[in-house]
Motif scaffolding. Structure first.
Motif, PDB file in Angstrom:
ATOM      1  N   ILE A 217      51.920  25.042  30.242  1.00 57.32           N
ATOM      2  CA  ILE A 217      51.150  25.175  31.484  1.00 57.32           C
ATOM      3  C   ILE A 217      50.357  26.478  31.436  1.00 57.32           C
ATOM      4  CG2 ILE A 217      51.292  25.398  34.013  1.00 57.32           C
ATOM      5  CD1 ILE A 217      53.963  23.891  33.890  1.00 57.32           C
ATOM      6  N   LEU A 218      49.077  26.383  31.725  1.00 54.79           N
ATOM      7  CA  LEU A 218      48.233  27.589  31.772  1.00 54.79           C
ATOM      8  C   LEU A 218      47.827  27.852  33.211  1.00 54.79           C
ATOM      9  CD1 LEU A 218      46.557  29.778  30.265  1.00 54.79           C
ATOM     10  CD2 LEU A 218      44.682  28.122  30.213  1.00 54.79           C
ATOM     11  N   LEU A 219      48.125  29.055  33.681  1.00 54.84           N
ATOM     12  CA  LEU A 219      47.682  29.465  35.012  1.00 54.84           C
ATOM     13  C   LEU A 219      46.400  30.269  34.812  1.00 54.84           C
ATOM     14  CD1 LEU A 219      51.134  30.461  36.558  1.00 54.84           C
ATOM     15  CD2 LEU A 219      50.054  28.215  36.361  1.00 54.84           C
ATOM     16  N   GLU A 220      45.317  29.691  35.287  1.00 56.86           N
ATOM     17  CA  GLU A 220      43.985  30.217  34.974  1.00 56.86           C
ATOM     18  C   GLU A 220      43.527  31.220  36.032  1.00 56.86           C
ATOM     19  OE1 GLU A 220      40.954  27.179  34.349  1.00 56.86           O
ATOM     20  OE2 GLU A 220      39.432  28.498  35.157  1.00 56.86           O
ATOM     21  N   GLY A 221      43.366  32.458  35.597  1.00 60.41           N
ATOM     22  CA  GLY A 221      42.976  33.514  36.531  1.00 60.41           C
ATOM     23  C   GLY A 221      41.479  33.560  36.788  1.00 60.41           C
ATOM     24  N   ALA A 222      41.147  34.123  37.940  1.00 61.03           N
ATOM     25  CA  ALA A 222      39.755  34.434  38.254  1.00 61.03           C
ATOM     26  C   ALA A 222      39.734  35.870  38.782  1.00 61.03           C
ATOM     27  CB  ALA A 222      39.231  33.470  39.308  1.00 61.03           C
ATOM     28  N   GLN A 223      38.566  36.477  38.807  1.00 60.17           N
ATOM     29  CA  GLN A 223      38.444  37.909  39.167  1.00 60.17           C
ATOM     30  C   GLN A 223      39.326  38.771  38.257  1.00 60.17           C
ATOM     31  OE1 GLN A 223      39.043  35.698  42.196  1.00 60.17           O
ATOM     32  NE2 GLN A 223      36.851  35.421  41.968  1.00 60.17           N
ATOM     33  N   GLY A 224      39.744  39.940  38.726  1.00 63.90           N
ATOM     34  CA  GLY A 224      40.536  40.804  37.863  1.00 63.90           C
ATOM     35  C   GLY A 224      41.492  41.639  38.693  1.00 63.90           C
ATOM     36  N   ALA A 225      42.504  42.198  37.999  1.00 60.66           N
ATOM     37  CA  ALA A 225      43.578  42.919  38.689  1.00 60.66           C
ATOM     38  C   ALA A 225      43.063  44.112  39.499  1.00 60.66           C
ATOM     39  CB  ALA A 225      44.602  43.389  37.664  1.00 60.66           C
ATOM     40  N   LEU A 226      41.945  44.687  39.072  1.00 61.57           N
ATOM     41  CA  LEU A 226      41.447  45.864  39.797  1.00 61.57           C
ATOM     42  C   LEU A 226      40.670  45.484  41.046  1.00 61.57           C
ATOM     43  CD1 LEU A 226      40.418  47.990  36.693  1.00 61.57           C
ATOM     44  CD2 LEU A 226      42.562  48.071  37.976  1.00 61.57           C
ATOM     45  N   LEU A 227      40.495  44.160  41.248  1.00 62.70           N
ATOM     46  CA  LEU A 227      39.895  43.661  42.498  1.00 62.70           C
ATOM     47  C   LEU A 227      40.986  43.152  43.441  1.00 62.70           C
ATOM     48  CD1 LEU A 227      36.812  41.645  41.130  1.00 62.70           C
ATOM     49  CD2 LEU A 227      36.725  43.782  42.414  1.00 62.70           C
ATOM     50  N   ASP A 228      42.253  43.399  43.081  1.00 57.68           N
ATOM     51  CA  ASP A 228      43.378  42.912  43.883  1.00 57.68           C
ATOM     52  C   ASP A 228      43.349  43.544  45.273  1.00 57.68           C
ATOM     53  OD1 ASP A 228      46.428  41.736  43.501  1.00 57.68           O
ATOM     54  OD2 ASP A 228      46.324  43.416  44.897  1.00 57.68           O
ATOM     55  N   VAL A 229      43.622  42.716  46.281  1.00 59.63           N
ATOM     56  CA  VAL A 229      43.510  43.193  47.667  1.00 59.63           C
ATOM     57  C   VAL A 229      44.544  44.289  47.981  1.00 59.63           C
ATOM     58  CG1 VAL A 229      44.967  41.349  48.636  1.00 59.63           C
ATOM     59  CG2 VAL A 229      43.139  42.372  50.045  1.00 59.63           C
ATOM     60  N   ASP A 230      45.685  44.302  47.296  1.00 57.08           N
ATOM     61  CA  ASP A 230      46.675  45.357  47.530  1.00 57.08           C
ATOM     62  C   ASP A 230      46.514  46.550  46.592  1.00 57.08           C
ATOM     63  OD1 ASP A 230      48.347  44.226  49.606  1.00 57.08           O
ATOM     64  OD2 ASP A 230      48.922  42.720  48.127  1.00 57.08           O
ATOM     65  N   TYR A 231      46.292  46.256  45.316  1.00 57.70           N
ATOM     66  CA  TYR A 231      46.362  47.317  44.307  1.00 57.70           C
ATOM     67  C   TYR A 231      45.014  47.714  43.713  1.00 57.70           C
ATOM     68  CZ  TYR A 231      51.297  46.487  44.712  1.00 57.70           C
ATOM     69  OH  TYR A 231      52.563  46.362  45.225  1.00 57.70           O
ATOM     70  N   GLY A 232      43.965  47.017  44.095  1.00 57.43           N
ATOM     71  CA  GLY A 232      42.643  47.316  43.549  1.00 57.43           C
ATOM     72  C   GLY A 232      42.009  48.495  44.255  1.00 57.43           C
ATOM     73  N   THR A 233      40.730  48.689  43.981  1.00 53.38           N
ATOM     74  CA  THR A 233      40.007  49.838  44.518  1.00 53.38           C
ATOM     75  C   THR A 233      39.543  49.535  45.944  1.00 53.38           C
ATOM     76  OG1 THR A 233      38.130  48.942  43.296  1.00 53.38           O
ATOM     77  CG2 THR A 233      39.274  50.812  42.322  1.00 53.38           C
ATOM     78  N   TYR A 234      40.518  49.348  46.831  1.00 57.72           N
ATOM     79  CA  TYR A 234      40.294  48.954  48.223  1.00 57.72           C
ATOM     80  C   TYR A 234      39.404  49.969  48.946  1.00 57.72           C
ATOM     81  CZ  TYR A 234      41.480  46.898  52.733  1.00 57.72           C
ATOM     82  OH  TYR A 234      41.421  46.267  53.944  1.00 57.72           O
ATOM     83  N   PRO A 235      38.421  49.561  49.727  1.00 58.67           N
ATOM     84  CA  PRO A 235      38.106  48.202  50.163  1.00 58.67           C
ATOM     85  C   PRO A 235      37.154  47.451  49.229  1.00 58.67           C
ATOM     86  CG  PRO A 235      36.696  49.730  51.330  1.00 58.67           C
ATOM     87  CD  PRO A 235      37.563  50.551  50.409  1.00 58.67           C
ATOM     88  N   TYR A 236      36.843  48.036  48.078  1.00 61.67           N
ATOM     89  CA  TYR A 236      35.912  47.373  47.142  1.00 61.67           C
ATOM     90  C   TYR A 236      36.702  46.400  46.262  1.00 61.67           C
ATOM     91  CZ  TYR A 236      32.861  50.969  48.868  1.00 61.67           C
ATOM     92  OH  TYR A 236      32.123  51.777  49.698  1.00 61.67           O
ATOM     93  N   VAL A 237      37.208  45.395  46.895  1.00 61.28           N
ATOM     94  CA  VAL A 237      38.078  44.423  46.230  1.00 61.28           C
ATOM     95  C   VAL A 237      37.718  43.028  46.731  1.00 61.28           C
ATOM     96  CG1 VAL A 237      40.045  46.010  45.963  1.00 61.28           C
ATOM     97  CG2 VAL A 237      39.805  44.701  48.087  1.00 61.28           C
ATOM     98  N   THR A 238      38.355  42.029  46.152  1.00 58.69           N
ATOM     99  CA  THR A 238      38.200  40.696  46.716  1.00 58.69           C
ATOM    100  C   THR A 238      39.351  40.492  47.717  1.00 58.69           C
ATOM    101  OG1 THR A 238      37.762  38.379  46.221  1.00 58.69           O
ATOM    102  CG2 THR A 238      39.457  39.458  44.872  1.00 58.69           C
ATOM    103  N   SER A 239      39.441  39.313  48.320  1.00 57.81           N
ATOM    104  CA  SER A 239      40.405  39.162  49.420  1.00 57.81           C
ATOM    105  C   SER A 239      41.652  38.388  49.019  1.00 57.81           C
ATOM    106  CB  SER A 239      39.717  38.463  50.598  1.00 57.81           C
ATOM    107  OG  SER A 239      38.629  39.226  51.022  1.00 57.81           O
ATOM    108  N   SER A 240      41.936  38.334  47.725  1.00 57.29           N
ATOM    109  CA  SER A 240      43.106  37.586  47.258  1.00 57.29           C
ATOM    110  C   SER A 240      43.847  38.406  46.204  1.00 57.29           C
ATOM    111  CB  SER A 240      42.641  36.247  46.656  1.00 57.29           C
ATOM    112  OG  SER A 240      41.859  36.491  45.510  1.00 57.29           O
ATOM    113  N   PRO A 241      45.051  37.982  45.801  1.00 57.14           N
ATOM    114  CA  PRO A 241      45.743  38.659  44.710  1.00 57.14           C
ATOM    115  C   PRO A 241      45.458  37.957  43.378  1.00 57.14           C
ATOM    116  CG  PRO A 241      47.265  37.295  45.984  1.00 57.14           C
ATOM    117  CD  PRO A 241      45.889  36.982  46.482  1.00 57.14           C
ATOM    118  N   PRO A 242      44.534  38.460  42.564  1.00 57.76           N
ATOM    119  CA  PRO A 242      44.150  37.714  41.351  1.00 57.76           C
ATOM    120  C   PRO A 242      45.125  37.866  40.170  1.00 57.76           C
ATOM    121  CG  PRO A 242      42.509  39.425  41.930  1.00 57.76           C
ATOM    122  CD  PRO A 242      43.744  39.685  42.730  1.00 57.76           C
TER     123      PRO A 242
END
Ligand code: IMP
Length: 430
Positions: A217-242
């Motif tokens: 099973i492959l879980l296919e990611g989108a965006q990147g960890a540094l856009l993570d809503v909790d751990y990314g460069t908030y508020p310059y992030v996306t709105s999900s946990p990628p």
């Protein structure tokens, strides 16, 4: 290793698409677990070049079952357009299943995303304008509409009636925009639900069956960890946990079932949209990294925006690897560095007199850090034709090895071009 999550380890656009395409051909189930059509994967395979935004890359393999999981936000118009194009080019979409729990991006989400960006002025996030943030916000505030709702006339009408009343107040009173018609929206989304209906199902049963049978099973990611809503460069992030946690949540797979996490990172760094980027560069080296006009050119797949470019930032990549339990690193676009005499890698940050090991949480502080660079020799030899790791120039091997050492993960894959055959497998993934 049956369950593998492949995630972006930088700010998205790491070149995940062609790795996913390769791994999807080895998997039996591919699950896109998060984000929406803010993502764009360019896939080059024997059937041609495809730009996918929502459909998992396993769609090209007749053996593979594909799922759009509950963590994804779906713009039904975009998804239908993508399905139609795939069918028109001879790719069957019969093995695509959409979680009935996935949330729908509605027209007011797209409109609000764009209006909010305009209002931010200087503080723009640089969103893709696809309604992602407002759709996830509604999901969290429990006013979202889910794929299952599109298949149930009364539920859709009831929910839309309540939600549109609030959205129209915001649109007309706050932004001076026109209200959205309940009648038209209801009929249009009922129709879209009807068109997608055959694909919408309880995907939980499919995932569980694959787990029970130990299928890859492959879980296919989108965006990147540094856009993570909790751990990314908030508020310059996306709105999900990628990242990997988002992979489990969005696919409906318990964390103990995950066997490996592949972090994908470019051999340098790019970012599209606003926000801190400590190793960003300008000038001739930046032009080389952007390679305008090549198939690898640094232009956003979804937005067509020119990407900002810079040197590999090992502080950020190590942080992303630690947060997501990345055990295997995939380095992409190594060939882009082929003509550089020397290559810099950021190994730490300096802030006043202190040396930082991790990125600070506050953007204003992160913007003040000075990267500490290590300079490595380039190889000045084309690598696009290389198919085995030990055939790479020694300096290229040493460069990749140094990145892995700094990040703290073993090397799994290296890519030297956009094609499936240009991925060098160093460690078998499945
Ligand atoms: P949003 O996800 O459209 O709300 O955009 C928020 C931020 O994430 C912006 O800086 C976007 O440029 C960035 N972003 C979102 N999706 C991607 C992606 O797939 N690749 C690169 N950047 C992305």
């Amino acid at each position: 290793m049956p369950v593998v999550a492949l995630i972006g380890a930088q700010w998205g656009d790491e070149g995940k698409g062609h790795l996913i395409d390769l791994l999807a051909s080895q998997a039996r189930l591919v699950v896109r677990y998060g984000g929406g059509n803010n993502a764009g994967h360019t896939v080059v395979n024997h059937l041609g070049t495809f730009k996918l935004h929502l459909v998992p890359s396993g769609i090209f393999d007749p053996q593979t079952v594909n799922i759009i999981g509950a963590g994804v936000v779906i713009d039904p118009e975009v998804l239908l357009g993508e399905l139609k194009e795939l069918e028109a080019r001879g790719v069957s979409t019969a093995r695509l299943f959409i979680s009935e729990r996935a949330h729908v991006i509605m027209p007011y989400h797209v409109q609000l995303d764009q209006l909010q960006e305009q209002d931010r002025g200087e503080g723009k996030i640089g969103t893709t304008g696809r309604g992602i943030g407002p759709a996830y916000a509604d999901k969290m505030s429990r006013t979202g509409i889910r794929m299952a709702d599109l298949l149930h006339e009364q539920t859709l009408l009831n929910r839309l009636r309540v939600v549109l009343e609030e959205k129209n107040r915001i649109l007309t009173r706050l932004y001076g925009a026109s209200p959205i018609s309940l009648h038209d929206t209801y009929l249009r989304y009922l129709e879209l639900g009807h068109q997608l209906g055959d694909h919408v199902t309880d995907t939980h049963a499919i995932v569980q069956r694959a787990l029970e049978k130990d299928l890859p099973i492959l879980l296919e990611g989108a965006q990147g960890a540094l856009l993570d809503v909790d751990y990314g460069t908030y508020p310059y992030v996306t709105s999900s946990p990628p990242g990997a946690a988002g992979a489990c949540q969005g696919a409906g797979i318990g964390p103990t079932r995950l066997n490996a996490v592949i972090g994908v990172a470019k051999a340098y760094a790019t970012r599209v949209g606003a926000g801190p980027f400590p190793t960003e560069i300008d000038g001739p080296a930046a032009d080389t990294l952007r390679q305008i006009g090549t198939p690898w050119a640094e232009v956003g797949t979804t937005t067509g925006r020119l990407r900002r470019v810079g040197w590999f930032d090992a502080v950020m990549a190590r942080y992303a690897a630690q947060l997501n339990g990345v055990d295997t690193l995939a380095i992409t676009k190594l060939d882009v560095l082929d003509t550089l005499p020397t290559i810099k890698v950021c190994t730490g940050y300096r802030l006043n007199d202190a040396q930082l090991e991790y990125p600070p949480a506050t953007v204003a502080v992160l913007e003040q850090v000075e990267p500490i660079y290590e300079e490595l020799p380039g190889w000045m030899t084309p690598t696009t034709g290389v198919r085995r790791f030990h055939e790479l120039p020694e300096a290229a091997q040493a460069y990749v090895a140094r990145l892995c050492q700094l990040v703290g993960a073993r090397l799994g894959l290296v890519s030297v071009g956009p094609g499936r055959d240009q991925v060098i497998t160093v460690a078998e993934i499945f």
